[in-house]
Scaffold this motif. Structure first.
Motif, mmCIF file in Angstrom:
data_model
loop_
_atom_site.group_PDB
_atom_site.id
_atom_site.type_symbol
_atom_site.label_atom_id
_atom_site.label_comp_id
_atom_site.label_asym_id
_atom_site.label_seq_id
_atom_site.Cartn_x
_atom_site.Cartn_y
_atom_site.Cartn_z
ATOM 1 N N VAL A 72 58.737 33.533 67.133
ATOM 2 C CA VAL A 72 57.910 33.180 65.967
ATOM 3 C C VAL A 72 58.113 34.282 64.920
ATOM 4 C CG1 VAL A 72 55.584 32.656 65.142
ATOM 5 C CG2 VAL A 72 56.225 32.111 67.511
ATOM 6 N N ILE A 73 58.806 33.957 63.856
ATOM 7 C CA ILE A 73 59.114 34.950 62.816
ATOM 8 C C ILE A 73 59.011 34.283 61.449
ATOM 9 C CG2 ILE A 73 60.706 36.784 62.091
ATOM 10 C CD1 ILE A 73 62.340 36.342 64.577
ATOM 11 N N VAL A 74 58.434 34.995 60.499
ATOM 12 C CA VAL A 74 58.414 34.544 59.104
ATOM 13 C C VAL A 74 59.059 35.637 58.257
ATOM 14 C CG1 VAL A 74 56.905 33.998 57.147
ATOM 15 C CG2 VAL A 74 56.396 33.059 59.409
ATOM 16 N N ARG A 79 55.215 36.289 54.191
ATOM 17 C CA ARG A 79 54.114 36.360 55.170
ATOM 18 C C ARG A 79 52.757 36.238 54.467
ATOM 19 N NH1 ARG A 79 56.776 41.081 58.930
ATOM 20 N NH2 ARG A 79 58.609 39.818 59.443
ATOM 21 N N GLY A 80 51.747 35.867 55.253
ATOM 22 C CA GLY A 80 50.386 35.769 54.720
ATOM 23 C C GLY A 80 50.147 34.520 53.891
ATOM 24 N N MET A 81 51.080 33.556 53.939
ATOM 25 C CA MET A 81 50.940 32.324 53.126
ATOM 26 C C MET A 81 50.707 31.091 53.999
ATOM 27 S SD MET A 81 54.116 33.107 50.539
ATOM 28 C CE MET A 81 54.036 31.515 49.760
ATOM 29 N N GLY A 82 50.491 31.325 55.293
ATOM 30 C CA GLY A 82 50.199 30.192 56.176
ATOM 31 C C GLY A 82 51.417 29.587 56.859
ATOM 32 N N GLY A 84 53.381 30.987 59.211
ATOM 33 C CA GLY A 84 53.302 31.268 60.652
ATOM 34 C C GLY A 84 52.374 30.282 61.343
ATOM 35 N N LYS A 85 51.248 30.008 60.721
ATOM 36 C CA LYS A 85 50.276 29.057 61.298
ATOM 37 C C LYS A 85 50.899 27.655 61.375
ATOM 38 C CE LYS A 85 45.857 27.460 61.862
ATOM 39 N NZ LYS A 85 46.037 26.052 61.632
ATOM 40 N N VAL A 103 54.273 36.252 74.679
ATOM 41 C CA VAL A 103 54.087 37.701 74.626
ATOM 42 C C VAL A 103 53.996 38.077 73.158
ATOM 43 C CG1 VAL A 103 55.036 39.969 75.186
ATOM 44 C CG2 VAL A 103 55.295 38.079 76.812
ATOM 45 N N THR A 105 53.370 40.343 69.690
ATOM 46 C CA THR A 105 53.449 41.643 69.021
ATOM 47 C C THR A 105 52.097 41.886 68.341
ATOM 48 O OG1 THR A 105 54.168 40.573 66.998
ATOM 49 C CG2 THR A 105 55.906 41.297 68.491
ATOM 50 N N ASP A 107 51.707 42.211 65.257
ATOM 51 C CA ASP A 107 51.743 41.322 64.081
ATOM 52 C C ASP A 107 51.225 39.926 64.410
ATOM 53 O OD1 ASP A 107 52.777 43.002 62.244
ATOM 54 O OD2 ASP A 107 54.737 42.014 62.043
ATOM 55 N N PRO A 110 46.647 38.456 65.745
ATOM 56 C CA PRO A 110 45.529 37.757 65.084
ATOM 57 C C PRO A 110 45.756 36.252 65.004
ATOM 58 C CG PRO A 110 46.324 39.605 63.733
ATOM 59 C CD PRO A 110 47.288 39.439 64.866
ATOM 60 N N LEU A 111 46.991 35.858 64.721
ATOM 61 C CA LEU A 111 47.322 34.434 64.627
ATOM 62 C C LEU A 111 47.090 33.742 65.972
ATOM 63 C CD1 LEU A 111 48.625 31.955 63.253
ATOM 64 C CD2 LEU A 111 50.863 32.985 63.665
ATOM 65 N N TYR A 112 47.577 34.341 67.048
ATOM 66 C CA TYR A 112 47.462 33.711 68.367
ATOM 67 C C TYR A 112 46.006 33.651 68.827
ATOM 68 C CZ TYR A 112 52.447 34.656 68.182
ATOM 69 O OH TYR A 112 53.750 34.722 67.783
ATOM 70 N N LYS A 114 43.428 33.353 66.947
ATOM 71 C CA LYS A 114 42.778 32.264 66.197
ATOM 72 C C LYS A 114 43.142 30.903 66.775
ATOM 73 C CE LYS A 114 42.110 34.627 61.889
ATOM 74 N NZ LYS A 114 42.622 35.004 60.601
HETATM 75 C C1 LIG Z 1 53.325 36.982 63.053
HETATM 76 C C2 LIG Z 1 53.889 36.284 61.833
HETATM 77 C C3 LIG Z 1 54.858 35.215 62.310
HETATM 78 C C4 LIG Z 1 52.731 35.639 61.076
HETATM 79 O O1 LIG Z 1 53.280 34.830 60.041
HETATM 80 P P1 LIG Z 1 52.491 34.557 58.656
HETATM 81 O O2 LIG Z 1 53.193 33.474 57.960
HETATM 82 O O3 LIG Z 1 52.284 35.824 57.933
HETATM 83 O O4 LIG Z 1 51.072 34.066 59.235
HETATM 84 P P2 LIG Z 1 50.044 33.165 58.448
HETATM 85 O O5 LIG Z 1 50.107 33.497 56.987
HETATM 86 O O6 LIG Z 1 50.227 31.747 58.828
HETATM 87 O O7 LIG Z 1 48.683 33.678 59.026
HETATM 88 C C5 LIG Z 1 48.092 33.004 60.114
HETATM 89 C C6 LIG Z 1 46.725 33.567 60.394
HETATM 90 O O8 LIG Z 1 46.828 34.869 60.982
HETATM 91 C C7 LIG Z 1 46.180 35.824 60.145
HETATM 92 N N1 LIG Z 1 47.041 36.991 60.094
HETATM 93 C C8 LIG Z 1 48.383 37.003 59.970
HETATM 94 N N2 LIG Z 1 48.825 38.269 59.994
HETATM 95 C C9 LIG Z 1 47.716 39.050 60.102
HETATM 96 C C10 LIG Z 1 47.505 40.449 60.178
HETATM 97 N N3 LIG Z 1 48.533 41.313 60.130
HETATM 98 N N4 LIG Z 1 46.254 40.922 60.314
HETATM 99 C C11 LIG Z 1 45.195 40.045 60.370
HETATM 100 N N5 LIG Z 1 45.341 38.720 60.311
HETATM 101 C C12 LIG Z 1 46.579 38.237 60.175
HETATM 102 C C13 LIG Z 1 46.065 35.202 58.784
HETATM 103 O O9 LIG Z 1 44.940 35.699 58.100
HETATM 104 C C14 LIG Z 1 45.927 33.737 59.107
HETATM 105 O O10 LIG Z 1 44.607 33.427 59.450
HETATM 106 P P3 LIG Z 1 43.772 32.369 58.559
HETATM 107 O O11 LIG Z 1 44.575 31.084 58.647
HETATM 108 O O12 LIG Z 1 42.471 32.286 59.231
HETATM 109 O O13 LIG Z 1 43.770 32.969 57.190
HETATM 110 C C15 LIG Z 1 54.600 37.302 60.886
HETATM 111 O O14 LIG Z 1 53.728 38.368 60.620
HETATM 112 C C16 LIG Z 1 55.905 37.855 61.415
HETATM 113 O O15 LIG Z 1 56.958 37.225 61.297
HETATM 114 N N6 LIG Z 1 55.907 39.082 62.011
HETATM 115 C C17 LIG Z 1 57.115 39.710 62.515
HETATM 116 C C18 LIG Z 1 57.635 39.026 63.762
HETATM 117 C C19 LIG Z 1 56.580 38.985 64.845
HETATM 118 O O16 LIG Z 1 56.048 40.002 65.266
HETATM 119 N N7 LIG Z 1 56.291 37.769 65.309
HETATM 120 C C20 LIG Z 1 55.329 37.517 66.357
HETATM 121 C C21 LIG Z 1 56.082 37.448 67.626
HETATM 122 S S1 LIG Z 1 55.009 37.299 69.007
#
Ligand SMILES: CC(C)(COP(=O)(O)OP(=O)(O)OC[C@H]1O[C@@H](n2cnc3c(N)ncnc32)[C@H](O)[C@@H]1OP(=O)(O)O)[C@@H](O)C(=O)NCCC(=O)NCCS
Length: 277
Positions: A72-74, A79-82, A84-85, A103, A105, A107, A110-112, A114
């Motif tokens: 799961v990577i954005v 990032r922060g635009m929904g 990942g969700k 598993v 990270t 990062d 918080p998403l998982y 929720k």
């Molecule tokens: C994890 C990741 C995929 C999230 O993608 P994203 O597009 O930024 O996530 P979203 O914008 O859809 O956010 C989803 C929810 O998580 C929350 N969230 C995301 N990142 C957050 C952070 N760093 N701290 C707190 N909340 C966070 C958002 O507020 C959102 O919640 P909401 O819908 O209630 O507002 C991105 O940060 C990423 O690519 N990270 C690097 C790779 C990685 O570590 N991936 C996870 C592998 S397990």
């Protein structure tokens, strides 16, 4: 760019180059071959804008009722635009009610959370250049008739029917086994991954057998970069550090819709990968 202009499509081999760019940006070690392995074993979804891959998620469905979600990577700039969700919603739809593991990270945590995932345990990642290690006794390379036993042991240990993964490892890596009274009592796998090689899964009845399997598999990799992912409770971390494989990080193992499992006579001492469990 508004997030509404980003399409989610089924991931195909055409998206692998774009996916690789994302994992490199996140400083993950995957090669294109590692992505191809993941996609071959999974259903993937890609977030696309004008043909550019801006996000990925893989759902790996095992033959029984368990799946893992991984990769799961954005893109950093999006990032922060929904996105990942949205990717996670699509992956969870593919998983359709199964027990789902991943598993996380920091990062992703918080998403998982929720989405209803709860922490089960911690994973520790050990890696480094392999120095010499004495070849352990009582372990041998598997032959083709051992593969079915390895699948059964793996399933007993992790509760997932990973026959496709074990077949892949038998064909593209190497399997080693411990035999007792004519039966396979433990097994381990080694394959190319990332910067060098990864050892796992390692499935055994106790940590002495797990160390024998790991030693046997690692002995052929002197001078190579080697990685082992294990759980904190496996008790192997200090032994791996003594061998020169430093603790470089890890992850948070989580589950959603977890089902109760019987205690097994064998356990998983090293993961196939953080992605695949
Ligand atoms: C994890 C990741 C995929 C999230 O993608 P994203 O597009 O930024 O996530 P979203 O914008 O859809 O956010 C989803 C929810 O998580 C929350 N969230 C995301 N990142 C957050 C952070 N760093 N701290 C707190 N909340 C966070 C958002 O507020 C959102 O919640 P909401 O819908 O209630 O507002 C991105 O940060 C990423 O690519 N990270 C690097 C790779 C990685 O570590 N991936 C996870 C592998 S397990």
């Amino acid at each position: 760019m508004p997030a509404s202009q980003i399409d989610l499509v089924e991931m195909t081999p055409d998206h692998l180059e774009g996916a690789l760019a994302l994992s490199q940006q996140a400083q993950w070690p995957h090669r294109i071959e590692d992505w191809a392995m993941g996609l071959a074993l999974s259903k993937g979804v890609a977030a696309i804008h004008h043909g550019r891959v801006l996000g990925t998620a893989l759902a790996t469905l095992y033959a029984n009722d368990v799946a893992t979600i991984n990769m799961v990577i954005v893109d950093e700039s999006m990032r922060g635009m929904g996105i990942g969700k949205r990717l996670m919603d699509a992956a969870l739809e593919a998983v359709s009610g199964r027990e789902c593991r991943l598993v996380a990270t920091q990062d992703g945590l918080p998403l998982y959370q929720k989405l209803g995932f709860a922490e089960t345990h911690r994973i520790v990642q050990h890696q480094g250049p392999m120095s010499s290690i004495p070849l352990s006794e009582g372990v041998e390379w598997a032959n083709s008739s051992d593969v079915a036993d390895c699948m059964s042991l793996d399933r007993a240990a992790c509760g997932m029917d990973r026959r496709d993964l074990i077949t892949y490892l038998a064909n593209n890596g190497r399997l080693a086994v411990i035999r007792r009274e004519g039966r396979v009592a433990g097994f381990g796998a080694i394959r190319h991954f990332g910067r060098g090689e990864v050892v796992g899964p390692v499935v055994a009845g106790d940590s002495a057998d797990a160390r024998s399997l790991l030693s046997f598999l690692m002995a052929g990799s002197e001078g190579q970069f080697l990685r082992v992912d294990t759980s904190e409770q496996s008790g192997l971390a200090s032994w791996l550090t003594e061998l020169g494989l430093s603790h470089v990080g890890g992850g948070i193992a989580m589950v959603r819709n977890g089902k109760p499992r019987e205690t097994a006579a064998v356990q998983t001492f090293a993961l196939a990968s953080q992605a695949l469990g």
